[in-house]
Scaffold this motif. Structure first.
Motif, PDB file in Angstrom:
ATOM      1  N   HIS A 155       0.733  -1.248   0.070  1.00 14.79           N
ATOM      2  CA  HIS A 155      -0.024  -0.055  -0.030  1.00 14.79           C
ATOM      3  C   HIS A 155       0.933   1.353   0.000  1.00 14.79           C
ATOM      4  CE1 HIS A 155      -3.460  -2.912   0.879  1.00 14.79           C
ATOM      5  NE2 HIS A 155      -4.265  -1.619   0.577  1.00 14.79           N
ATOM      6  N   VAL A 156       2.005   1.152   0.700  1.00 20.81           N
ATOM      7  CA  VAL A 156       2.800   2.256   0.541  1.00 20.81           C
ATOM      8  C   VAL A 156       3.470   2.564  -0.972  1.00 20.81           C
ATOM      9  CG1 VAL A 156       5.374   3.002   1.371  1.00 20.81           C
ATOM     10  CG2 VAL A 156       3.867   2.048   2.859  1.00 20.81           C
ATOM     11  N   LEU A 157       3.705   1.566  -1.589  1.00 23.05           N
ATOM     12  CA  LEU A 157       4.229   1.476  -3.099  1.00 23.05           C
ATOM     13  C   LEU A 157       3.095   2.340  -3.959  1.00 23.05           C
ATOM     14  CD1 LEU A 157       6.168  -1.563  -3.712  1.00 23.05           C
ATOM     15  CD2 LEU A 157       6.911   0.552  -2.934  1.00 23.05           C
ATOM     16  N   LYS A 158       1.720   1.703  -3.585  1.00 20.12           N
ATOM     17  CA  LYS A 158       0.891   2.017  -4.243  1.00 20.12           C
ATOM     18  C   LYS A 158       0.377   3.765  -4.002  1.00 20.12           C
ATOM     19  CE  LYS A 158      -2.289  -1.195  -3.310  1.00 20.12           C
ATOM     20  NZ  LYS A 158      -3.336  -2.236  -3.307  1.00 20.12           N
ATOM     21  N   ASP A 159       0.586   4.162  -2.672  1.00 13.97           N
ATOM     22  CA  ASP A 159       0.355   5.513  -2.238  1.00 13.97           C
ATOM     23  C   ASP A 159       1.481   6.393  -3.078  1.00 13.97           C
ATOM     24  OD1 ASP A 159      -0.988   7.523  -0.260  1.00 13.97           O
ATOM     25  OD2 ASP A 159       1.225   7.595   0.032  1.00 13.97           O
ATOM     26  N   LEU A 160       2.748   5.790  -2.992  1.00 15.58           N
ATOM     27  CA  LEU A 160       3.849   6.670  -3.742  1.00 15.58           C
ATOM     28  C   LEU A 160       3.389   6.992  -5.218  1.00 15.58           C
ATOM     29  CD1 LEU A 160       6.767   7.858  -3.769  1.00 15.58           C
ATOM     30  CD2 LEU A 160       7.431   5.444  -4.165  1.00 15.58           C
ATOM     31  N   ALA A 161       3.072   5.746  -5.750  1.00 18.20           N
ATOM     32  CA  ALA A 161       2.695   6.036  -7.283  1.00 18.20           C
ATOM     33  C   ALA A 161       1.733   6.838  -7.728  1.00 18.20           C
ATOM     34  CB  ALA A 161       2.416   4.435  -7.732  1.00 18.20           C
ATOM     35  N   HIS A 162       0.828   6.741  -6.713  1.00 19.40           N
ATOM     36  CA  HIS A 162      -0.197   7.708  -7.048  1.00 19.40           C
ATOM     37  C   HIS A 162      -0.003   9.454  -6.737  1.00 19.40           C
ATOM     38  CE1 HIS A 162      -4.484   9.391  -7.070  1.00 19.40           C
ATOM     39  NE2 HIS A 162      -4.169   9.793  -5.726  1.00 19.40           N
ATOM     40  N   LYS A 163       0.961   9.509  -5.747  1.00 18.23           N
ATOM     41  CA  LYS A 163       1.279  10.852  -5.664  1.00 18.23           C
ATOM     42  C   LYS A 163       2.307  11.328  -6.441  1.00 18.23           C
ATOM     43  CE  LYS A 163       0.085  10.774  -0.736  1.00 18.23           C
ATOM     44  NZ  LYS A 163       0.433  10.787   0.955  1.00 18.23           N
ATOM     45  N   ILE A 164       3.061  10.477  -7.027  1.00 19.35           N
ATOM     46  CA  ILE A 164       4.158  10.786  -8.020  1.00 19.35           C
ATOM     47  C   ILE A 164       3.334  11.070  -9.287  1.00 19.35           C
ATOM     48  CG2 ILE A 164       6.184  10.094  -9.069  1.00 19.35           C
ATOM     49  CD1 ILE A 164       6.684  10.761  -6.282  1.00 19.35           C
ATOM     50  N   LYS A 165       2.540  10.278  -9.650  1.00 18.58           N
ATOM     51  CA  LYS A 165       1.729  10.614 -10.899  1.00 18.58           C
ATOM     52  C   LYS A 165       1.023  12.079 -10.982  1.00 18.58           C
ATOM     53  CE  LYS A 165      -0.660   6.979 -11.280  1.00 18.58           C
ATOM     54  NZ  LYS A 165      -1.594   5.708 -11.841  1.00 18.58           N
ATOM     55  N   GLN A 166       0.553  12.348  -9.710  1.00 23.45           N
ATOM     56  CA  GLN A 166      -0.260  13.851  -9.748  1.00 23.45           C
ATOM     57  C   GLN A 166       0.882  14.914  -9.922  1.00 23.45           C
ATOM     58  OE1 GLN A 166      -1.496  13.601  -5.783  1.00 23.45           O
ATOM     59  NE2 GLN A 166      -3.674  13.003  -6.859  1.00 23.45           N
ATOM     60  N   GLN A 167       2.210  14.552  -9.922  1.00 16.33           N
ATOM     61  CA  GLN A 167       3.356  15.645  -9.973  1.00 16.33           C
ATOM     62  C   GLN A 167       3.901  15.828 -11.554  1.00 16.33           C
ATOM     63  OE1 GLN A 167       3.339  17.516  -7.253  1.00 16.33           O
ATOM     64  NE2 GLN A 167       2.224  15.837  -6.440  1.00 16.33           N
ATOM     65  N   LEU A 168       3.404  14.826 -12.480  1.00 18.81           N
ATOM     66  CA  LEU A 168       4.170  14.785 -13.597  1.00 18.81           C
ATOM     67  C   LEU A 168       3.111  15.280 -14.727  1.00 18.81           C
ATOM     68  CD1 LEU A 168       5.420  11.187 -13.438  1.00 18.81           C
ATOM     69  CD2 LEU A 168       6.585  13.322 -12.938  1.00 18.81           C
ATOM     70  N   GLY A 169       3.771  15.735 -15.816  1.00 19.31           N
ATOM     71  CA  GLY A 169       3.241  16.242 -16.625  1.00 19.31           C
ATOM     72  C   GLY A 169       2.689  15.255 -17.808  1.00 19.31           C
ATOM     73  N   ASN A 170       2.115  15.554 -18.921  1.00 17.21           N
ATOM     74  CA  ASN A 170       1.452  14.412 -19.978  1.00 17.21           C
ATOM     75  C   ASN A 170       2.787  13.804 -20.840  1.00 17.21           C
ATOM     76  OD1 ASN A 170      -1.189  14.777 -19.531  1.00 17.21           O
ATOM     77  ND2 ASN A 170      -1.338  16.806 -20.917  1.00 17.21           N
ATOM     78  N   GLY A 171       3.861  14.508 -20.919  1.00 11.20           N
ATOM     79  CA  GLY A 171       5.113  13.955 -21.912  1.00 11.20           C
ATOM     80  C   GLY A 171       6.051  13.295 -20.959  1.00 11.20           C
ATOM     81  N   ASP A 172       5.678  13.227 -19.717  1.00  9.16           N
ATOM     82  CA  ASP A 172       6.663  12.619 -18.699  1.00  9.16           C
ATOM     83  C   ASP A 172       6.193  11.092 -18.586  1.00  9.16           C
ATOM     84  OD1 ASP A 172       7.806  15.354 -18.475  1.00  9.16           O
ATOM     85  OD2 ASP A 172       6.276  15.319 -16.600  1.00  9.16           O
ATOM     86  N   LEU A 173       7.434  10.223 -18.252  1.00  5.62           N
ATOM     87  CA  LEU A 173       7.379   9.000 -18.179  1.00  5.62           C
ATOM     88  C   LEU A 173       7.661   8.516 -16.822  1.00  5.62           C
ATOM     89  CD1 LEU A 173       9.106   7.212 -21.012  1.00  5.62           C
ATOM     90  CD2 LEU A 173       6.628   7.560 -20.861  1.00  5.62           C
ATOM     91  N   PHE A 174       6.890   7.468 -16.179  1.00  4.33           N
ATOM     92  CA  PHE A 174       6.969   7.157 -14.724  1.00  4.33           C
ATOM     93  C   PHE A 174       6.864   5.745 -14.851  1.00  4.33           C
ATOM     94  CE2 PHE A 174       4.752   7.225 -10.420  1.00  4.33           C
ATOM     95  CZ  PHE A 174       5.939   6.869  -9.720  1.00  4.33           C
ATOM     96  N   GLY A 175       7.875   4.915 -14.239  1.00  8.49           N
ATOM     97  CA  GLY A 175       7.906   3.493 -14.283  1.00  8.49           C
ATOM     98  C   GLY A 175       8.550   3.018 -12.962  1.00  8.49           C
ATOM     99  N   ARG A 176       8.059   1.756 -12.794  1.00  9.00           N
ATOM    100  CA  ARG A 176       8.666   0.998 -11.658  1.00  9.00           C
ATOM    101  C   ARG A 176       9.623   0.039 -12.103  1.00  9.00           C
ATOM    102  NH1 ARG A 176       5.691  -3.191  -7.646  1.00  9.00           N
ATOM    103  NH2 ARG A 176       6.955  -3.626  -6.149  1.00  9.00           N
ATOM    104  N   PHE A 177      11.132   0.011 -11.687  1.00  5.26           N
ATOM    105  CA  PHE A 177      12.112  -0.706 -12.132  1.00  5.26           C
ATOM    106  C   PHE A 177      12.195  -2.123 -11.238  1.00  5.26           C
ATOM    107  CE2 PHE A 177      15.505   1.273 -15.027  1.00  5.26           C
ATOM    108  CZ  PHE A 177      14.678   1.466 -15.786  1.00  5.26           C
ATOM    109  N   GLY A 178      11.563  -1.889 -10.058  1.00  3.21           N
ATOM    110  CA  GLY A 178      11.706  -3.137  -9.181  1.00  3.21           C
ATOM    111  C   GLY A 178      11.681  -2.820  -7.763  1.00  3.21           C
ATOM    112  N   ILE A 216      -2.436   5.208   5.436  1.00  4.01           N
ATOM    113  CA  ILE A 216      -2.584   3.859   5.004  1.00  4.01           C
ATOM    114  C   ILE A 216      -3.497   3.059   5.869  1.00  4.01           C
ATOM    115  CG2 ILE A 216      -1.486   1.402   4.498  1.00  4.01           C
ATOM    116  CD1 ILE A 216      -0.410   4.233   3.009  1.00  4.01           C
ATOM    117  N   HIS A 217      -4.658   2.457   5.223  1.00  4.06           N
ATOM    118  CA  HIS A 217      -5.765   1.816   5.872  1.00  4.06           C
ATOM    119  C   HIS A 217      -6.187   2.920   7.213  1.00  4.06           C
ATOM    120  CE1 HIS A 217      -5.160  -1.633   3.886  1.00  4.06           C
ATOM    121  NE2 HIS A 217      -3.860  -2.192   4.116  1.00  4.06           N
TER     122      HIS A 217
END
Length: 372
Positions: A265-288, A320-321
């Motif tokens: 849930h921490v990783l999902k929370d992180l992904a959600h919040k980081i996406k909100q800071q990015l623009g349409n042309g930016d890429l965001f991925g999980r490397f592992g 979280i929860h």
């Protein structure tokens, strides 16, 4: 014969795969439609009037289940739709039985069947052609369903041909149009739905191959594939771009203290919040694991520093929860504004070095690499 072979092929195909609700509705619909056609054939060999209303009700039942299967496949099925079709089919039984008992002319039974048939397929037609229309296949099938609706309208008006002043030739062409509509409906109910099944399966496979299952962002392979052409284009046009590598501080401690479920849930929370800071042309991925990468398209040092700092502060105050859970991230960043093209592997190594420096500085900070 067509319907019989269709049912045979579907049953043989289905033996190989797990039986779920959508396919059960679809196959049952084919059984009912086949039974309706057999009863219509038997009507030529009996003086009884019963085969007509029974075959009409079987056809409507098959059409109802087929429409429900289609709506499930499109992921728009719900309790309201289920209630609508249940009430619609119940009313159709009452109306057709009453018409059979009251009206000696079977054309009125057929007209009522066409009316209810229109009401059954109108919703899938609208959703495919108007509401969703995500793909060309969906739009085309939806428009063909509207052609079927027109064919049913032409047959439903049959008892009123004389009243409308239509001559025998017009009636003949309308009859031909109706039969073409029935053949089209049989085609859409077999090949059309199977093609939609295939398209849905391909879309799901593409989604699984492209996105990280836990966070819903790009997985490592897809990030690399999409980042390379963006880097090449930026280098060719001499535009700045920035590469960021970030991870969760003391993530192992979070897993050990609160459990792996909380860690997810921490990783999902992180992904959600980081996406909100990015623009349409930016890429965001999980490397592992807890490691994430960001490619900021057209971001120079000043802009990338500002975005990286927003990312760092965005994760503070996580809940979280329903329980506050404080976690932080460290960020390593590198910017290319010289118009040179660097490999993604080089950018990764340099930002990884910067990330290591951020960890040594005490974590929860952004460190920039100037090695390029």
């Amino acid at each position: 014969m067509w319907q019989s072979f269709t049912v045979l092929l579907i049953v043989v195909y289905r033996l190989r795969y797990a039986q779920e609700r959508t396919s059960t509705f679809f196959v049952t619909a084919k059984y009912l439609q086949l039974a309706a056609l057999i009863l219509l054939l038997l009507n030529d060999f009996t003086d009884s009037r019963l085969p007509i209303p029974i075959s009409m009700l079987l056809a409507l039942a098959g059409g109802t289940l087929e429409s429900l299967a289609l709506l499930m496949l499109l992921r728009v099925f719900g309790s309201r739709i289920e209630r609508y079709y249940t009430i619609l089919f119940g009313v159709s039984i009452v109306i057709i039985v009453l018409l059979h008992l009251i009206m000696p002319d079977e054309r009125f039974v057929m007209a009522a069947t066409c009316l209810f048939g229109i009401m059954i397929i109108a919703l899938p037609a609208y959703i495919l052609a108007v509401k969703i229309r995500e793909t060309s296949l969906q739009r085309t099938i939806g428009l063909l369903y509207f052609v079927v609706i027109l064919a049913l309208v032409s047959k439903g008006l049959e008892p009123f041909y004389l009243m409308l002043g239509w001559n025998a030739q017009t009636s003949h062409w309308l009859q031909i149009f109706f039969y073409l509509g029935i053949y089209l409906l049989m085609f859409l109910g077999t090949a059309g739905i199977m093609l939609l099944y295939r398209e849905d399966s391909f879309t799901e496979l593409e989604r699984v191959a492209t996105y990280d299952v836990l966070t819903g962002i790009l997985n490592r392979r897809s990030f690399v594939q999409r980042a390379r052409p963006l880097i090449a284009a930026s280098a060719m046009k001499k535009l700045p771009y920035s590469f960021l590598l970030l991870d969760v501080d003391h993530f192992k401690r979070i897993n050990d203290t609160y459990g792996h479920n909380t860690g997810d849930h921490v990783l999902k929370d992180l992904a959600h919040k980081i996406k909100q800071q990015l623009g349409n042309g930016d890429l965001f991925g999980r490397f592992g694991g807890e490691e994430f990468t960001v490619l900021l398209h057209r971001a120079d040092e000043q802009n990338s520093d500002m975005i990286a700092e927003r990312m760092r502060t965005a994760v503070t105050g996580a809940v979280i929860h329903g329980v506050p859970l404080h976690y932080t991230i460290s960020v390593g960043i590198i910017t290319v504004d010289s118009g040179e093209r660097y490999s993604l592997n080089t950018l990764y190594k340099l930002s990884d070095t910067a990330l290591y420096q951020a960890k040594k500085k005490g974590r929860n900070c952004v460190v920039r690499s100037y090695d390029i």
